[in-house]
Write a protein that holds these residues in place. Structure first.
Motif, PDB file in Angstrom:
ATOM      1  N   SER A 114       0.813  -0.837  -0.302  1.00 19.72           N
ATOM      2  CA  SER A 114       0.555   0.335   0.078  1.00 19.72           C
ATOM      3  C   SER A 114       0.160   1.382  -0.336  1.00 19.72           C
ATOM      4  N   PHE A 115       2.139   1.028  -0.662  1.00 16.53           N
ATOM      5  CA  PHE A 115       3.125   2.202  -0.522  1.00 16.53           C
ATOM      6  C   PHE A 115       2.491   2.789  -1.148  1.00 16.53           C
ATOM      7  N   PRO A 116       3.128   4.733  -0.742  1.00 16.45           N
ATOM      8  CA  PRO A 116       3.887   4.964  -0.399  1.00 16.45           C
ATOM      9  C   PRO A 116       2.381   5.823   0.405  1.00 16.45           C
ATOM     10  N   VAL A 117       2.738   5.824   1.332  1.00 12.12           N
ATOM     11  CA  VAL A 117       0.970   6.597   2.741  1.00 12.12           C
ATOM     12  C   VAL A 117       1.901   7.461   3.050  1.00 12.12           C
ATOM     13  N   VAL A 118       0.767   8.101   3.819  1.00 11.64           N
ATOM     14  CA  VAL A 118       0.725   9.768   4.652  1.00 11.64           C
ATOM     15  C   VAL A 118       1.109   8.842   5.816  1.00 11.64           C
ATOM     16  N   THR A 173       3.614  16.459   8.538  1.00 15.32           N
ATOM     17  CA  THR A 173       2.427  15.856   7.194  1.00 15.32           C
ATOM     18  C   THR A 173       3.781  14.872   6.525  1.00 15.32           C
ATOM     19  N   PHE A 174       3.606  13.539   6.346  1.00 16.13           N
ATOM     20  CA  PHE A 174       5.254  12.764   5.839  1.00 16.13           C
ATOM     21  C   PHE A 174       5.032  11.781   5.096  1.00 16.13           C
ATOM     22  N   ILE A 175       4.754  11.638   3.282  1.00 15.87           N
ATOM     23  CA  ILE A 175       4.769  11.237   2.303  1.00 15.87           C
ATOM     24  C   ILE A 175       5.747   9.676   2.562  1.00 15.87           C
ATOM     25  N   VAL A 176       5.198   8.693   3.165  1.00 22.85           N
ATOM     26  CA  VAL A 176       6.208   7.787   3.063  1.00 22.85           C
ATOM     27  C   VAL A 176       6.789   6.793   2.066  1.00 22.85           C
ATOM     28  N   HIS A 177       7.612   6.307   1.507  1.00 23.67           N
ATOM     29  CA  HIS A 177       7.383   5.694  -0.058  1.00 23.67           C
ATOM     30  C   HIS A 177       7.414   3.634   0.772  1.00 23.67           C
ATOM     31  N   THR A 178       8.229   3.835   2.246  1.00 23.31           N
ATOM     32  CA  THR A 178       9.103   1.853   2.475  1.00 23.31           C
ATOM     33  C   THR A 178       8.799   2.266   3.841  1.00 23.31           C
ATOM     34  N   PRO A 179       8.224   1.094   4.241  1.00 20.05           N
ATOM     35  CA  PRO A 179       8.076   0.600   5.098  1.00 20.05           C
ATOM     36  C   PRO A 179       9.101   0.342   6.935  1.00 20.05           C
ATOM     37  N   ALA A 180      10.587   0.520   5.852  1.00 18.10           N
ATOM     38  CA  ALA A 180      11.618   1.626   6.572  1.00 18.10           C
ATOM     39  C   ALA A 180      11.430   2.242   7.050  1.00 18.10           C
ATOM     40  N   THR A 190      10.350   7.246  10.525  1.00 17.89           N
ATOM     41  CA  THR A 190       9.656   8.665  10.652  1.00 17.89           C
ATOM     42  C   THR A 190       8.399   8.395  11.983  1.00 17.89           C
ATOM     43  N   LEU A 191       8.084   7.221  12.286  1.00 16.21           N
ATOM     44  CA  LEU A 191       7.605   7.008  13.467  1.00 16.21           C
ATOM     45  C   LEU A 191       8.376   7.288  14.735  1.00 16.21           C
ATOM     46  N   LEU A 217      -2.474   7.277   9.730  1.00 19.63           N
ATOM     47  CA  LEU A 217      -1.744   6.363   8.169  1.00 19.63           C
ATOM     48  C   LEU A 217      -2.465   7.421   7.493  1.00 19.63           C
ATOM     49  N   GLU A 218      -2.488   7.867   6.361  1.00 26.42           N
ATOM     50  CA  GLU A 218      -3.188   7.656   5.244  1.00 26.42           C
ATOM     51  C   GLU A 218      -2.801   7.259   3.738  1.00 26.42           C
ATOM     52  N   LYS A 219      -4.492   6.973   2.735  1.00 35.73           N
ATOM     53  CA  LYS A 219      -3.726   6.590   1.894  1.00 35.73           C
ATOM     54  C   LYS A 219      -3.364   7.660   1.334  1.00 35.73           C
ATOM     55  N   PHE A 220      -2.328   7.656   0.160  1.00 40.49           N
ATOM     56  CA  PHE A 220      -1.797   8.636  -0.516  1.00 40.49           C
ATOM     57  C   PHE A 220      -2.543   8.707  -1.712  1.00 40.49           C
ATOM     58  N   VAL A 221      -2.883  10.077  -1.916  1.00 38.29           N
ATOM     59  CA  VAL A 221      -4.013  10.689  -2.701  1.00 38.29           C
ATOM     60  C   VAL A 221      -2.970  10.917  -3.851  1.00 38.29           C
ATOM     61  N   ALA A 222      -3.244   9.656  -5.344  1.00 38.60           N
ATOM     62  CA  ALA A 222      -2.745  10.667  -6.952  1.00 38.60           C
ATOM     63  C   ALA A 222      -3.684  11.624  -7.144  1.00 38.60           C
ATOM     64  N   PHE A 223      -3.402  12.552  -6.963  1.00 36.00           N
ATOM     65  CA  PHE A 223      -4.474  13.443  -7.280  1.00 36.00           C
ATOM     66  C   PHE A 223      -4.210  14.140  -8.227  1.00 36.00           C
ATOM     67  N   GLU A 224      -5.585  14.479  -9.446  1.00 39.60           N
ATOM     68  CA  GLU A 224      -4.550  15.703 -10.679  1.00 39.60           C
ATOM     69  C   GLU A 224      -4.885  17.058 -10.011  1.00 39.60           C
ATOM     70  N   GLN A 225      -5.886  17.731  -9.012  1.00 45.44           N
ATOM     71  CA  GLN A 225      -5.329  19.040  -8.087  1.00 45.44           C
ATOM     72  C   GLN A 225      -6.176  18.699  -6.931  1.00 45.44           C
ATOM     73  N   GLU A 226      -5.342  20.211  -6.693  1.00 42.19           N
ATOM     74  CA  GLU A 226      -6.047  20.068  -5.006  1.00 42.19           C
ATOM     75  C   GLU A 226      -7.336  20.898  -5.786  1.00 42.19           C
TER      76      GLU A 226
END
Ligand code: ADP
Length: 386
Positions: free
Chosen positions: A141-145, A158-165, A170-171, A181-190
């Motif tokens: 499920s990475f990346p996660v926020v 706010t940290f966008i993290v890419h790997t379990p390590a 960060t924790l 923790l929340e799902k990384f949203v691959a947004f088109e626009q904010e």
């Protein structure tokens, strides 16, 4: 009744207390003067921007409820310019009759990002999937926020993290700070929108704007956003549901993600004026600051219409550690056609610190031709050039 016909004799609220004396309180000055309202602020430092414009300052941290009790003695209504408040302590004041607008009940589910997401879920409003840190995500499920639940601002927390390590590290850095923790949203626009609600339940909504972040910090805002009618309708419906449910009296800024397939997700709710609404000072009939005062003082809400075809707002972020007032750069910015420079009067510049903003009003041709970004880059090259 039109807003122009309001006279000071019709205003029952004469003194407004603001908890927090940063640039958001500072930008209330012009509207307060126009409406004949006296502003008092509670803020920790005499160098905070709003100290220069208020009638009285109570020098104290924003979460100091004893100081707020003092503020309450002098003010008819108390409002907020940030959400770093001590709600349980303020609740005692509310019980004794202090009028907070928005109410503490409206603020309660919004001060903590996990509580915000839980509220949205309970109202059936779209929000990214989220969880508490104990329920760590799977590798796929990475990346996660990762977000600190409280006291985050300008991407701090706010940290966008890419790997379990990376997540583990960060924790560990955050040690005992509560996070979600929340799902990384691959947004088109904010996107973002400001909206105000009166005590009588009237809601006014400003145009939807596009916000552009870099490293999780807002760099520029384009008004209005180029979004289709169904997105506009959906966002306005979400705003009405939220403000009505919370019985808000005041102004809120609400941020969204828009994905490629047209999905709208709420990112964050700010129960106050917001950076994404700064363009309203120069580009709308009623600024967000005047609207906040109107809502909390029981005045008729003002028109949210834009007075220009479009506008682009650029944040002037600190790019060095310095005590300069950047007079030469500010002159160059002010000379830019249709630019309005707002300088917050901070005495110290730090990396990423919001020192001011510039709003450039767009004419019909510029707005039609999508010139906003090009203009924003010109402003940025004046500001960030060495
Ligand atoms: P802050 O409270 O500091 O403003 P936010 O939660 O609004 O923090 O996050 C700051 C920025 O980080 C957002 O504007 C967005 O660019 C990015 N961000 C936050 N949450 C997510 C997410 N779930 N997915 C993708 N990007 C995100």
């Amino acid at each position: 009744m039109s807003q122009d016909s309001v006279t000071s004799s019709q205003i029952s609220v004469q003194r407004v207390g603001v908890i927090g004396g940063g640039q958001l309180a500072w930008m209330m000055a012009e509207a307060a003067e126009k409406l004949g309202i006296e502003l008092w602020v509670q803020t920790p430092s005499h160098t905070d921007p709003a100290v220069a414009i208020t009638a009285q300052t109570i020098l104290a941290p924003v979460d100091d409820a004893i100081a707020t009790a003092q503020l309450a003695v002098h003010c008819d209504v108390i409002t907020f310019e940030n959400e770093f408040v001590n709600l349980p302590a303020l609740a005692h004041l509310a019980q004794q009759g202090t009028c907070f607008r928005p109410s503490l009940d409206a603020l309660r589910p919004l001060l903590d990002k996990y509580d915000q997401r839980t509220l949205m879920e309970s109202l059936g409003l779209p929000t990214p999937s989220f969880t508490l840190k104990e329920l760590a995500p799977h590798a796929e499920s990475f990346p996660v926020v990762l977000k600190t639940r409280r006291h985050g601002y300008d991407g701090q927390g706010t940290f966008i993290v890419h790997t379990p390590a990376e997540l583990e590290a960060t924790l560990a850095d955050l040690a005992s700070v509560p996070v979600l923790l929340e799902k990384f949203v691959a947004f088109e626009q904010e996107l973002a929108v400001m909206a105000a609600r009166s005590q009588a339940g009237e809601i006014v909504i400003y145009p939807i704007v596009e916000t552009q972040q870099e490293n999780q910090v807002c760099r520029r805002v384009i008004a209005p956003a180029r979004v289709n009618q169904s997105t506009t309708t959906l966002i306005e419906k979400i705003v009405r549901t939220l403000l009505t449910h919370l019985q808000v009296v005041g102004i809120f800024g609400i941020e969204f993600f828009l994905t490629k397939d047209g999905t709208v997700l709420i990112n964050e709710i700010a129960p106050r004026t917001h950076n994404s609404g700064h363009y309203t000072l120069d580009a709308c009939e009623t600024s967000q600051f005047e609207q906040q005062l109107r809502a909390i003082c029981g005045l008729p809400l003002g028109s949210t219409a834009m007075t220009s075809a479009g506008a682009v707002m650029v944040n002037l972020l600190g790019y060095e550690q310095s005590e300069s007032d950047y007079a030469t750069k500010r002159q160059a910015l002010a000379a830019f056609p249709h630019a309005h420079v707002h300088w917050y009067g901070k005495t110290e510049s730090r990396l990423g610190r919001k020192l001011g903003h510039v709003t450039v009003l767009l004419n019909e041709a510029d707005a039609m031709q999508d010139q906003a970004i090009a203009i924003a880059h010109q402003i940025e090259s004046l500001w960030y050039s060495s």
